[in-house]
Motif scaffolding. Structure first.
Motif, PDB file in Angstrom:
ATOM      1  N   GLU A 186      -4.199  -9.690   0.508  1.00  0.00           N
ATOM      2  CA  GLU A 186      -3.902 -10.394   1.752  1.00  0.00           C
ATOM      3  C   GLU A 186      -5.029 -11.364   2.092  1.00  0.00           C
ATOM      4  N   PRO A 187      -4.714 -12.646   2.333  1.00  0.00           N
ATOM      5  CA  PRO A 187      -5.754 -13.631   2.639  1.00  0.00           C
ATOM      6  C   PRO A 187      -6.433 -13.345   3.982  1.00  0.00           C
ATOM      7  N   ALA A 188      -7.691 -13.747   4.068  1.00  0.00           N
ATOM      8  CA  ALA A 188      -8.403 -13.651   5.339  1.00  0.00           C
ATOM      9  C   ALA A 188      -7.947 -14.744   6.292  1.00  0.00           C
ATOM     10  N   ALA A 189      -7.513 -15.878   5.739  1.00  0.00           N
ATOM     11  CA  ALA A 189      -7.001 -16.986   6.550  1.00  0.00           C
ATOM     12  C   ALA A 189      -5.866 -17.647   5.783  1.00  0.00           C
ATOM     13  N   ARG A 190      -4.892 -18.132   6.538  1.00  0.00           N
ATOM     14  CA  ARG A 190      -3.715 -18.757   5.919  1.00  0.00           C
ATOM     15  C   ARG A 190      -3.101 -19.734   6.914  1.00  0.00           C
ATOM     16  N   SER A 191      -2.706 -20.915   6.431  1.00  0.00           N
ATOM     17  CA  SER A 191      -2.074 -21.899   7.312  1.00  0.00           C
ATOM     18  C   SER A 191      -1.107 -22.753   6.507  1.00  0.00           C
ATOM     19  N   GLN A 192      -0.138 -23.318   7.188  1.00  0.00           N
ATOM     20  CA  GLN A 192       0.866 -24.161   6.548  1.00  0.00           C
ATOM     21  C   GLN A 192       0.909 -25.506   7.252  1.00  0.00           C
ATOM     22  N   THR A 193       0.894 -26.583   6.468  1.00  0.00           N
ATOM     23  CA  THR A 193       0.922 -27.927   7.023  1.00  0.00           C
ATOM     24  C   THR A 193       1.870 -28.795   6.193  1.00  0.00           C
ATOM     25  N   VAL A 194       2.151 -29.985   6.707  1.00  0.00           N
ATOM     26  CA  VAL A 194       2.937 -30.982   5.981  1.00  0.00           C
ATOM     27  C   VAL A 194       1.991 -32.119   5.607  1.00  0.00           C
ATOM     28  N   ASP A 195       1.958 -32.485   4.321  1.00  0.00           N
ATOM     29  CA  ASP A 195       1.012 -33.512   3.896  1.00  0.00           C
ATOM     30  C   ASP A 195       1.574 -34.907   4.145  1.00  0.00           C
ATOM     31  N   VAL A 196       0.826 -35.925   3.731  1.00  0.00           N
ATOM     32  CA  VAL A 196       1.183 -37.311   4.029  1.00  0.00           C
ATOM     33  C   VAL A 196       2.490 -37.727   3.354  1.00  0.00           C
TER      34      VAL A 196
END
Length: 321
Positions: free
Chosen positions: A46-56
């Protein structure tokens, strides 16, 4: 067509990793030819941090970091995607009369020219230089006055016919010019070569990563994990000035992207076929690699990647067997 895609990546490190940061492009996108019905991304440990974004470029990407020692890393993407057949290409006289030379001139630099975002895809990129060798290979397909989309189709056929698909003939970082010179490669090489050919003629094109539904050999069952990621090319054709014939059919105010798969000799507006799933688009593989990152610790590792593309009922039956 409803398709389920399982994409599993496993790293085993000979010496434990202390810290790691990774970026993955494993989430399909919604387009005019596909809709994502469900998607999960499982990471272990399990990651300590995780995020999801949309790139350019509109791709969905996930960043995660591991801040505790670990000897293995597993990333599993499970996607359910509804696909549609490619849309018919524009058949109005104005579209048919748009020659490849006119498209080249559209993107030739001139002062105070209107901005077209597709121009970014006409330049060299990390994996795809502009080079006379690409232009020389492409020229037989680009006869004077030929419509843009027909010329691109002929180039696709030329690559499909004259280059040999050979597994393990190249590495992920093999230069596209080297693959062209040796006359063989895999889908990533074929896509990079086609990009190099188009861009070296002054025509914009982008790299597409995704998946393709394949069929097992005759008499053989489908196997979980036996498929692979796929890559192809999307070619841009600007809307003819004053033509509004496709305004209500998915073309934006600037033009359309038509997909060409030189590995399998398929093409279509929106996707090369109903059995394709688009994952991400960019200038080349560097923009959309399924997984990349940096680690602190041992560098020696083994990597296993398993991909399955099939109707969901087939996968369910295989998992239960």
């Amino acid at each position: 067509m409803l398709l389920r895609i399982l994409h599993k990546t496993c790293y085993e490190y000979q010496i434990g990793i202390n810290l790691a940061q990774h970026m993955v492009h494993l989430t399909p996108v919604d387009t005019g030819s596909q809709q994502v019905q469900a998607h999960t991304l499982t990471i272990a440990p399990e990651p300590a941090a995780r995020s999801q974004t949309v790139d350019v470029y509109g791709n969905v990407r996930t960043f995660f970091s591991l801040q505790a020692p670990h000897e293995t890393l597993t990333v599993e993407a499970d996607s359910l995607v509804q696909t549609r057949p490619p849309r018919p290409l524009p058949d109005s006289p104005a579209w048919q009369a748009t020659t490849w030379e006119a498209v080249r001139e559209h993107f030739r630099y001139r002062a105070q020219a209107p901005y077209d975002a597709a121009s970014e895809f006409g330049f060299s990129s990390p994996y795809v230089p502009r080079d006379d060798a690409f232009a020389a290979f492409a020229r037989p397909a680009f006869a004077p006055g030929l419509p843009m989309l027909e010329a691109a189709r002929r180039l696709m056929e030329r690559i499909h016919t004259e280059l040999k698909y050979e597994t393990a003939s190249t590495e992920v970082n093999t230069p596209a010019l080297e693959a062209l010179k040796q006359g063989k490669g895999v889908c990533q090489d074929f896509a990079h070569i086609m990009l190099g050919c188009l861009r070296s003629l002054g025509l914009p094109a982008r790299y597409v990563s995704g998946y393709l539904l394949t069929q097992p050999p005759p008499g053989k069952p489908r196997l979980i994990g036996a498929d692979a990621s796929h890559a192809w090319v999307a070619v841009y054709c600007p809307r003819p000035e004053g033509d509004e014939s496709m305004a209500a059919d998915g073309a934006d105010s600037k033009g359309i992207w038509v997909d060409y798969d030189p590995t399998n000799n398929n093409c279509g507006w929106g996707s090369p076929g109903e059995d394709y799933v688009t994952l991400a688009t960019g200038r080349d593989f560097a923009d959309v690699s399924p997984m990349r990152g940096v680690i602190q610790g041992g560098a020696q590792h083994t990597l296993e990647v398993a991909v399955t593309v099939a109707p969901p009922d087939e996968i369910a039956a295989l998992q239960e067997a």
